[in-house]
Design a protein around this motif. Structure first.
Motif, PDB file in Angstrom:
ATOM      1  N   ASP A  39       0.721  -1.114  -0.017  1.00  0.00           N
ATOM      2  CA  ASP A  39       0.034   0.079  -0.096  1.00  0.00           C
ATOM      3  C   ASP A  39       0.815   1.274  -0.029  1.00  0.00           C
ATOM      4  OD1 ASP A  39      -2.027  -1.684   0.123  1.00  0.00           O
ATOM      5  OD2 ASP A  39      -2.350  -1.521   2.418  1.00  0.00           O
ATOM      6  N   VAL A  40       0.629   2.378  -0.540  1.00  0.00           N
ATOM      7  CA  VAL A  40       1.326   3.407  -0.680  1.00  0.00           C
ATOM      8  C   VAL A  40       0.344   4.576  -0.483  1.00  0.00           C
ATOM      9  CG1 VAL A  40       0.826   3.878  -3.348  1.00  0.00           C
ATOM     10  CG2 VAL A  40       2.761   4.890  -2.161  1.00  0.00           C
ATOM     11  N   LEU A  41       0.761   5.606   0.242  1.00  0.00           N
ATOM     12  CA  LEU A  41       0.175   6.888   0.542  1.00  0.00           C
ATOM     13  C   LEU A  41       0.782   8.044  -0.552  1.00  0.00           C
ATOM     14  CD1 LEU A  41      -1.393   8.288   2.716  1.00  0.00           C
ATOM     15  CD2 LEU A  41       0.693   9.228   3.541  1.00  0.00           C
ATOM     16  N   LEU A  42      -0.411   8.513  -1.061  1.00  0.00           N
ATOM     17  CA  LEU A  42      -0.578   9.587  -1.811  1.00  0.00           C
ATOM     18  C   LEU A  42      -0.761  10.844  -1.281  1.00  0.00           C
ATOM     19  CD1 LEU A  42      -2.031   8.167  -5.086  1.00  0.00           C
ATOM     20  CD2 LEU A  42       0.413   8.133  -4.618  1.00  0.00           C
ATOM     21  N   PRO A  43       0.285  11.842  -0.960  1.00  0.00           N
ATOM     22  CA  PRO A  43       0.188  12.940  -0.022  1.00  0.00           C
ATOM     23  C   PRO A  43      -0.586  14.066  -0.932  1.00  0.00           C
ATOM     24  CG  PRO A  43       2.513  12.836  -0.719  1.00  0.00           C
ATOM     25  CD  PRO A  43       1.813  11.595  -1.229  1.00  0.00           C
ATOM     26  N   CYS A  44      -1.095  14.638  -0.245  1.00  0.00           N
ATOM     27  CA  CYS A  44      -2.031  16.107  -0.791  1.00  0.00           C
ATOM     28  C   CYS A  44      -2.436  16.861   0.372  1.00  0.00           C
ATOM     29  CB  CYS A  44      -3.048  15.577  -1.706  1.00  0.00           C
ATOM     30  SG  CYS A  44      -4.004  17.063  -2.506  1.00  0.00           S
ATOM     31  N   THR A  45      -2.104  18.105   0.170  1.00  0.00           N
ATOM     32  CA  THR A  45      -2.945  19.039   1.523  1.00  0.00           C
ATOM     33  C   THR A  45      -3.318  20.277   0.609  1.00  0.00           C
ATOM     34  OG1 THR A  45      -0.671  20.031   1.612  1.00  0.00           O
ATOM     35  CG2 THR A  45      -1.381  18.540   3.326  1.00  0.00           C
ATOM     36  N   PHE A 112       2.460  -2.944 -10.984  1.00  0.00           N
ATOM     37  CA  PHE A 112       3.409  -1.964 -11.990  1.00  0.00           C
ATOM     38  C   PHE A 112       2.602  -1.238 -13.061  1.00  0.00           C
ATOM     39  CE2 PHE A 112       5.870  -5.950 -11.068  1.00  0.00           C
ATOM     40  CZ  PHE A 112       6.956  -5.322 -10.313  1.00  0.00           C
ATOM     41  N   SER A 113       1.226  -1.794 -13.244  1.00  0.00           N
ATOM     42  CA  SER A 113       0.419  -1.098 -13.934  1.00  0.00           C
ATOM     43  C   SER A 113       0.095   0.472 -13.173  1.00  0.00           C
ATOM     44  CB  SER A 113      -0.598  -1.621 -14.289  1.00  0.00           C
ATOM     45  OG  SER A 113      -1.531  -2.095 -13.148  1.00  0.00           O
ATOM     46  N   ASP A 114       0.194   0.364 -11.812  1.00  0.00           N
ATOM     47  CA  ASP A 114      -0.292   1.521 -11.292  1.00  0.00           C
ATOM     48  C   ASP A 114       1.061   2.791 -11.299  1.00  0.00           C
ATOM     49  OD1 ASP A 114      -2.685   0.799 -10.335  1.00  0.00           O
ATOM     50  OD2 ASP A 114      -1.638  -0.587  -8.711  1.00  0.00           O
ATOM     51  N   SER A 115       1.952   2.545 -11.904  1.00  0.00           N
ATOM     52  CA  SER A 115       3.140   3.397 -12.140  1.00  0.00           C
ATOM     53  C   SER A 115       2.554   4.435 -13.041  1.00  0.00           C
ATOM     54  CB  SER A 115       4.206   2.777 -12.755  1.00  0.00           C
ATOM     55  OG  SER A 115       4.705   2.082 -12.015  1.00  0.00           O
ATOM     56  N   GLY A 116       2.877   5.717 -12.762  1.00  0.00           N
ATOM     57  CA  GLY A 116       2.216   7.052 -13.550  1.00  0.00           C
ATOM     58  C   GLY A 116       2.162   8.343 -12.895  1.00  0.00           C
ATOM     59  N   GLN A 117       1.480   9.182 -13.281  1.00  0.00           N
ATOM     60  CA  GLN A 117       1.339  10.498 -12.380  1.00  0.00           C
ATOM     61  C   GLN A 117      -0.263  10.394 -11.961  1.00  0.00           C
ATOM     62  OE1 GLN A 117       1.803  13.241 -15.782  1.00  0.00           O
ATOM     63  NE2 GLN A 117       3.929  13.798 -15.066  1.00  0.00           N
ATOM     64  N   TYR A 118      -0.348  10.993 -10.696  1.00  0.00           N
ATOM     65  CA  TYR A 118      -1.214  11.169  -9.724  1.00  0.00           C
ATOM     66  C   TYR A 118      -1.633  12.604  -9.370  1.00  0.00           C
ATOM     67  CZ  TYR A 118      -1.531   6.221  -9.227  1.00  0.00           C
ATOM     68  OH  TYR A 118      -1.289   4.737  -9.561  1.00  0.00           O
ATOM     69  N   THR A 119      -2.818  12.825  -9.924  1.00  0.00           N
ATOM     70  CA  THR A 119      -2.963  14.465  -9.669  1.00  0.00           C
ATOM     71  C   THR A 119      -4.217  14.683  -8.803  1.00  0.00           C
ATOM     72  OG1 THR A 119      -2.216  14.889 -11.920  1.00  0.00           O
ATOM     73  CG2 THR A 119      -3.546  16.574 -10.857  1.00  0.00           C
ATOM     74  N   CYS A 120      -3.855  15.674  -7.583  1.00  0.00           N
ATOM     75  CA  CYS A 120      -4.849  15.673  -6.670  1.00  0.00           C
ATOM     76  C   CYS A 120      -5.266  17.370  -6.957  1.00  0.00           C
ATOM     77  CB  CYS A 120      -4.204  16.052  -5.467  1.00  0.00           C
ATOM     78  SG  CYS A 120      -5.244  16.391  -3.993  1.00  0.00           S
ATOM     79  N   ALA A 121      -6.565  17.439  -7.209  1.00  0.00           N
ATOM     80  CA  ALA A 121      -7.302  18.714  -7.713  1.00  0.00           C
ATOM     81  C   ALA A 121      -8.444  18.945  -6.745  1.00  0.00           C
ATOM     82  CB  ALA A 121      -8.081  18.500  -9.125  1.00  0.00           C
ATOM     83  N   VAL A 122      -8.508  20.296  -6.541  1.00  0.00           N
ATOM     84  CA  VAL A 122      -9.329  20.801  -5.469  1.00  0.00           C
ATOM     85  C   VAL A 122     -10.260  22.066  -6.067  1.00  0.00           C
ATOM     86  CG1 VAL A 122      -9.880  21.905  -3.187  1.00  0.00           C
ATOM     87  CG2 VAL A 122      -7.926  20.074  -3.674  1.00  0.00           C
TER      88      VAL A 122
END
Length: 217
Positions: A39-45, A112-122
């Motif tokens: 499991d990995v934590l994707l940070p965003c504030t 491995f398919s989860d590798s890529g860019q993750y964007t947090c939008a508000v």
């Protein structure tokens, strides 16, 4: 006074307006790594100078919507709008005195398919629906690189040795000063004793010299 307060307020608003692009942050690191199957934590504030109400936030993986939630205000936890069985919201401590709100997500059992860019939008309705976002890159690997701690151990050993040597030098210094002090005290005692003996001998010699025999008649 009123003019000064008005000027400070306007300056604060201008500062908030200029810093709006930094309202959403994924931290200092722009990329993170995770081991396959973990499991990995994707940070965003999210930070809003003027506050927020019913703010919508969403996570995107490349161009695919991954998760959407809503935050009523900073005193409550976010609720799911578009849920994902592979996404969980981690337990975070709410700080009512802080303007920063945590919108991090926990991505379960990455591969491995989860590798890529993750964007947090508000999107904040209080800012007329203005939207801010930040992106972080995830790399899923077979095994995380082990950090070589040899150098750190060597540095720790050297520092420990230097500290130990300094302590030893201080102890030796105290011991030498103590011995010198004792020796000085002993020498002083000898001098006093010797002086007393000399005075006694001189006194006895004088007495004998004064004791002349009586003249014969």
């Amino acid at each position: 006074m009123a003019g000064g307060r008005l000027g400070a307020a306007l300056l604060g608003l201008l500062f908030c307006w200029a810093a709006r692009a930094l309202d959403v942050s994924v931290g200092k690191a722009t990329s993170i790594s995770a081991q396959n199957g973990t499991d990995v934590l994707l940070p965003c504030t999210f930070t809003a100078c003027i506050g927020f109400e019913n703010a919508l936030f969403s996570w995107w993986f490349n161009a695919t919507q991954l998760y959407t939630g809503r935050v009523s205000n900073k005193n409550v936890r976010p609720v799911c709008v578009v849920c994902n069985p592979r996404v969980e919201l981690p337990e975070v401590t709410l700080n009512k005195d802080s303007r920063e709100y945590n919108l991090s997500i926990l991505l379960l059992s990455v591969d491995f398919s989860d590798s890529g860019q993750y964007t947090c939008a508000v999107k904040n309705p209080k800012e007329k629906g203005a939207e801010h976002n930040a992106t972080i890159t995830l790399a899923v690997v077979v095994e995380l690189e082990k950090v070589d701690k040899t150098l750190a151990k060597i540095i720790a050993a050297v520092v420990g040795g230097v500290i130990g040597l300094l302590v030893l030098i201080l102890l030796l210094k105290k011991l030498i000063l103590f011995l010198l002090k004792k020796k000085k005290e002993k020498n002083n005692e000898c001098l006093v004793s010797s002086s007393g003996n000399d005075n006694t001998e001189n006194g006895l010699a004088g007495s004998k010299a004064d004791q002349k025999p009586a003249p014969k008649a």
